[in-house]
Design a protein around this motif. Structure first.
Motif, PDB file in Angstrom:
ATOM      1  N   MET A  44     -33.566  -3.471 -26.180  1.00 38.86           N
ATOM      2  CA  MET A  44     -34.245  -4.343 -25.216  1.00 38.86           C
ATOM      3  C   MET A  44     -35.654  -3.825 -24.913  1.00 38.86           C
ATOM      4  N   TRP A  48     -39.089  -5.827 -24.011  1.00 36.43           N
ATOM      5  CA  TRP A  48     -39.902  -5.649 -22.788  1.00 36.43           C
ATOM      6  C   TRP A  48     -41.363  -5.396 -23.167  1.00 36.43           C
ATOM      7  N   THR A 143     -28.705   7.230 -23.644  1.00 36.36           N
ATOM      8  CA  THR A 143     -28.784   6.780 -22.251  1.00 36.36           C
ATOM      9  C   THR A 143     -27.383   6.689 -21.637  1.00 36.36           C
ATOM     10  N   GLY A 166     -21.179  -6.632 -23.943  1.00 36.24           N
ATOM     11  CA  GLY A 166     -21.785  -6.838 -25.254  1.00 36.24           C
ATOM     12  C   GLY A 166     -23.039  -6.019 -25.497  1.00 36.24           C
ATOM     13  N   GLY A 167     -23.603  -5.420 -24.473  1.00 35.10           N
ATOM     14  CA  GLY A 167     -24.903  -4.767 -24.597  1.00 35.10           C
ATOM     15  C   GLY A 167     -24.852  -3.486 -25.416  1.00 35.10           C
ATOM     16  N   GLY A 168     -26.030  -3.070 -25.917  1.00 35.17           N
ATOM     17  CA  GLY A 168     -26.113  -1.831 -26.682  1.00 35.17           C
ATOM     18  C   GLY A 168     -25.712  -0.635 -25.834  1.00 35.17           C
ATOM     19  N   VAL A 169     -26.300  -0.496 -24.642  1.00 31.37           N
ATOM     20  CA  VAL A 169     -25.948   0.621 -23.759  1.00 31.37           C
ATOM     21  C   VAL A 169     -24.517   0.445 -23.250  1.00 31.37           C
ATOM     22  N   SER A 188     -17.805  -9.092 -18.923  1.00 33.63           N
ATOM     23  CA  SER A 188     -18.704  -9.880 -19.769  1.00 33.63           C
ATOM     24  C   SER A 188     -18.623 -11.337 -19.351  1.00 33.63           C
ATOM     25  N   ARG A 189     -19.692 -12.077 -19.676  1.00 36.41           N
ATOM     26  CA  ARG A 189     -19.670 -13.531 -19.466  1.00 36.41           C
ATOM     27  C   ARG A 189     -18.921 -14.220 -20.583  1.00 36.41           C
ATOM     28  N   LYS A 193     -16.497 -11.480 -26.227  1.00 37.72           N
ATOM     29  CA  LYS A 193     -16.933 -10.088 -26.035  1.00 37.72           C
ATOM     30  C   LYS A 193     -15.864  -9.295 -25.275  1.00 37.72           C
ATOM     31  N   ALA A 243     -29.384   1.980 -15.211  1.00 39.27           N
ATOM     32  CA  ALA A 243     -30.401   2.349 -16.202  1.00 39.27           C
ATOM     33  C   ALA A 243     -31.163   1.141 -16.716  1.00 39.27           C
ATOM     34  N   THR A 246     -31.671  -6.137 -17.019  1.00 44.77           N
ATOM     35  CA  THR A 246     -32.028  -7.224 -17.937  1.00 44.77           C
ATOM     36  C   THR A 246     -32.188  -8.554 -17.217  1.00 44.77           C
ATOM     37  N   SER A 268     -31.142   6.310 -13.904  1.00 45.20           N
ATOM     38  CA  SER A 268     -31.024   7.159 -15.097  1.00 45.20           C
ATOM     39  C   SER A 268     -31.936   6.623 -16.186  1.00 45.20           C
ATOM     40  N   GLY A 270     -32.961   7.509 -20.317  1.00 43.87           N
ATOM     41  CA  GLY A 270     -32.882   8.288 -21.552  1.00 43.87           C
ATOM     42  C   GLY A 270     -31.923   9.457 -21.430  1.00 43.87           C
TER      43      GLY A 270
HETATM   44  N1  LIG Z   1     -33.290   3.554 -18.610  1.00 45.19           N
HETATM   45  C1  LIG Z   1     -33.191   3.707 -19.923  1.00 45.19           C
HETATM   46  O1  LIG Z   1     -33.434   4.792 -20.472  1.00 45.19           O
HETATM   47  C2  LIG Z   1     -32.720   2.557 -20.751  1.00 45.19           C
HETATM   48  C3  LIG Z   1     -32.273   2.770 -22.058  1.00 45.19           C
HETATM   49  C4  LIG Z   1     -31.776   1.683 -22.780  1.00 45.19           C
HETATM   50  C5  LIG Z   1     -31.778   0.414 -22.204  1.00 45.19           C
HETATM   51  N2  LIG Z   1     -32.262   0.247 -20.950  1.00 45.19           N
HETATM   52  C6  LIG Z   1     -32.253  -1.092 -20.311  1.00 45.19           C
HETATM   53  O2  LIG Z   1     -30.894  -1.478 -20.154  1.00 45.19           O
HETATM   54  C7  LIG Z   1     -30.783  -2.883 -20.340  1.00 45.19           C
HETATM   55  C8  LIG Z   1     -29.782  -3.178 -21.439  1.00 45.19           C
HETATM   56  O3  LIG Z   1     -30.313  -2.737 -22.662  1.00 45.19           O
HETATM   57  P1  LIG Z   1     -29.539  -2.981 -24.026  1.00 45.19           P
HETATM   58  O4  LIG Z   1     -30.421  -2.486 -25.114  1.00 45.19           O
HETATM   59  O5  LIG Z   1     -28.157  -2.473 -23.909  1.00 45.19           O
HETATM   60  O6  LIG Z   1     -29.589  -4.585 -24.067  1.00 45.19           O
HETATM   61  P2  LIG Z   1     -28.613  -5.646 -24.678  1.00 45.19           P
HETATM   62  O7  LIG Z   1     -27.932  -5.000 -25.847  1.00 45.19           O
HETATM   63  O8  LIG Z   1     -29.398  -6.868 -24.896  1.00 45.19           O
HETATM   64  O9  LIG Z   1     -27.535  -5.904 -23.492  1.00 45.19           O
HETATM   65  C9  LIG Z   1     -27.760  -6.649 -22.390  1.00 45.19           C
HETATM   66  C10 LIG Z   1     -26.377  -7.099 -21.853  1.00 45.19           C
HETATM   67  O10 LIG Z   1     -26.558  -7.522 -20.514  1.00 45.19           O
HETATM   68  C11 LIG Z   1     -25.690  -8.589 -20.241  1.00 45.19           C
HETATM   69  N3  LIG Z   1     -26.447  -9.683 -19.584  1.00 45.19           N
HETATM   70  C12 LIG Z   1     -27.679 -10.095 -19.887  1.00 45.19           C
HETATM   71  N4  LIG Z   1     -28.064 -11.084 -19.042  1.00 45.19           N
HETATM   72  C13 LIG Z   1     -27.021 -11.280 -18.210  1.00 45.19           C
HETATM   73  C14 LIG Z   1     -26.802 -12.180 -17.133  1.00 45.19           C
HETATM   74  N5  LIG Z   1     -27.731 -13.062 -16.750  1.00 45.19           N
HETATM   75  N6  LIG Z   1     -25.622 -12.120 -16.511  1.00 45.19           N
HETATM   76  C15 LIG Z   1     -24.687 -11.229 -16.883  1.00 45.19           C
HETATM   77  N7  LIG Z   1     -24.854 -10.354 -17.905  1.00 45.19           N
HETATM   78  C16 LIG Z   1     -26.007 -10.391 -18.559  1.00 45.19           C
HETATM   79  C17 LIG Z   1     -25.102  -9.089 -21.530  1.00 45.19           C
HETATM   80  O11 LIG Z   1     -23.740  -8.782 -21.530  1.00 45.19           O
HETATM   81  P3  LIG Z   1     -22.610  -9.908 -21.781  1.00 45.19           P
HETATM   82  O12 LIG Z   1     -23.208 -10.909 -22.728  1.00 45.19           O
HETATM   83  O13 LIG Z   1     -21.484  -9.133 -22.346  1.00 45.19           O
HETATM   84  O14 LIG Z   1     -22.287 -10.518 -20.446  1.00 45.19           O
HETATM   85  C18 LIG Z   1     -25.850  -8.292 -22.589  1.00 45.19           C
HETATM   86  O15 LIG Z   1     -25.022  -7.948 -23.655  1.00 45.19           O
HETATM   87  C19 LIG Z   1     -32.194  -3.393 -20.668  1.00 45.19           C
HETATM   88  O16 LIG Z   1     -32.776  -3.929 -19.489  1.00 45.19           O
HETATM   89  C20 LIG Z   1     -32.914  -2.152 -21.136  1.00 45.19           C
HETATM   90  O17 LIG Z   1     -34.296  -2.230 -20.934  1.00 45.19           O
HETATM   91  C21 LIG Z   1     -32.732   1.286 -20.222  1.00 45.19           C
END
Ligand SMILES: NC(=O)c1ccc[n+]([C@@H]2O[C@H](COP(=O)([O-])OP(=O)(O)OC[C@H]3O[C@@H](n4cnc5c(N)ncnc54)[C@H](OP(=O)(O)O)[C@@H]3O)[C@@H](O)[C@H]2O)c1
Length: 325
Positions: A44, A48, A143, A166-169, A188-189, A193, A243, A246, A268, A270
């Motif tokens: 993600m 961003w 992370t 479903g998200g990567g983290v 999850s929605r 998933k 962390a 989204t 949190s 990284g």
């Molecule tokens: N702080 C750090 O070091 C760090 C590191 C990595 C990522 N991040 C942040 O963490 C977030 C997730 O990253 P990612 O790479 O894991 O992204 P991703 O793979 O796109 O996962 C996002 C997940 O959030 C859920 N989601 C999104 N919109 C939603 C909504 N409106 N309602 C409910 N659930 C929703 C979805 O889950 P479902 O479809 O299963 O509901 C989706 O799979 C991002 O904002 C990213 O910038 C931060």
């Protein structure tokens, strides 16, 4: 060499600012090492950057890509620790270094055939790990590992709720928490998933649904859409680790609940190099592996990001760079 480069930012059409173009191979610099990238993965964070969040326009153009696995100049398989920072400036923790930069923020990233990083950021690839799996670990899994360990102190038997299965983290947090012996609730929605998360050993809960028991720890990366549920699902004295956000950064704070139930809210970002080394050893020791939604060639990177923007993926999308003939 061929690369995916962020050349412009747009909050509404972020992928229009990502172009495939030829860029020079990085010039050698002292203390840094070249990596021939075998695989990278989408985060993600890249979206961003393209939306203009957390990345100054003057830092464009920039080769994107925060994750990499490949070979060093001697041909040794390596995985790249993605935080470029100095532990001393962070009082021993480089994630606290005010000048830290995730790969692709201040230095060109991994959506290219060659990448250059500080030599300390190269770690040997564990024997049993494929390059594709390794390329999923640095940002998302690093992370999630820090959130669960250093931040939340998860122990076997803890009840851990992970938002947005479903998200990567999130998928990383589910799999790691299960490997640590926790009882894991995954929300999850999407019914599909939830079924997938259940196949990994988690208990699926529809987004916002009631848990059969309160959670000791909540892992939050979704933000506004799930924050209220995260606080409600937590036991008194429990911990939310956040962390990402989204779906939005500013949910109601619900301060009454936070102080009355003495909830702990921890940010949190990284992981440290040492935590990343621990993660690699854990992956090797337990056999736990990332969820790879699919692998795509660099030329199809826009398709991968569209799937991510639409939430139509489970886990990680791997990208294979184009080799110069
Ligand atoms: N702080 C750090 O070091 C760090 C590191 C990595 C990522 N991040 C942040 O963490 C977030 C997730 O990253 P990612 O790479 O894991 O992204 P991703 O793979 O796109 O996962 C996002 C997940 O959030 C859920 N989601 C999104 N919109 C939603 C909504 N409106 N309602 C409910 N659930 C929703 C979805 O889950 P479902 O479809 O299963 O509901 C989706 O799979 C991002 O904002 C990213 O910038 C931060």
């Amino acid at each position: 060499m061929h690369a995916a480069v962020a050349v412009a930012q747009s909050p509404t059409d972020p992928l229009s600012g990502l172009v495939l173009q030829d860029v020079p191979k990085p010039e050698p610099r002292p203390g840094w090492s070249l990596v021939r990238v075998a695989a990278s993965s989408l985060n993600m964070h890249d979206l961003w950057t393209l939306r203009g969040v957390g990345h100054a326009p003057e830092d464009l153009p920039r080769v994107l890509g925060c994750d990499a696995a490949g070979h060093d100049e001697d041909g040794t398989p390596v995985v790249v620790y993605p935080v470029i920072a100095t532990p001393d400036r962070g009082r021993g923790d480089e994630t606290h270094d005010p000048q830290r930069a995730l790969l692709s923020e201040k230095h060109d990233g991994a959506f290219a055939e060659w990448l250059q990083v500080p030599t300390r950021n190269l770690l040997p690839l564990p024997d049993s790990l494929s390059l594709d799996d390794a390329a999923c670990l640095p940002v998302a899994w690093g992370t999630a590992y820090r959130m669960l360990t250093t931040q939340a102190g998860v122990r076997a038997g803890d009840r851990v709720m992970v938002q947005g299965a479903g998200g990567g983290v999130a998928s990383a947090a589910i799999k790691l928490a299960l490997a640590m012996g926790a009882v894991v609730y995954a929300t999850s929605r999407s019914a599909d998933k939830l079924t997938q998360a259940e196949s990994w050993g988690a208990r699926g809960i529809e987004s916002g649904g009631r848990l059969p028991e309160k959670a000791d720890v909540v892992i939050e990366t979704v933000g506004e859409a799930t924050w209220s549920h995260s606080l409600k699902a937590l036991r008194p004295g429990g911990t939310v680790v956040v962390a990402g956000a989204t779906s939005g950064m500013n949910p109601p704070a619900d301060l009454g609940r936070v102080f009355y139930l003495q909830q702990r809210i921890l940010g949190s970002t990284g992981c440290t190099l040492v935590e990343f080394q621990e993660l690699l050893r854990m992956v090797e020791a337990t056999g736990v592996r990332p969820v790879v939604d699919r692998a795509l060639p660099l030329d199809e990177i826009h398709k991968g990001f569209q799937l991510m923007a639409d939430g139509n993926l489970v886990g990680k999308i791997v990208i294979h760079p184009k080799e110069t003939p």
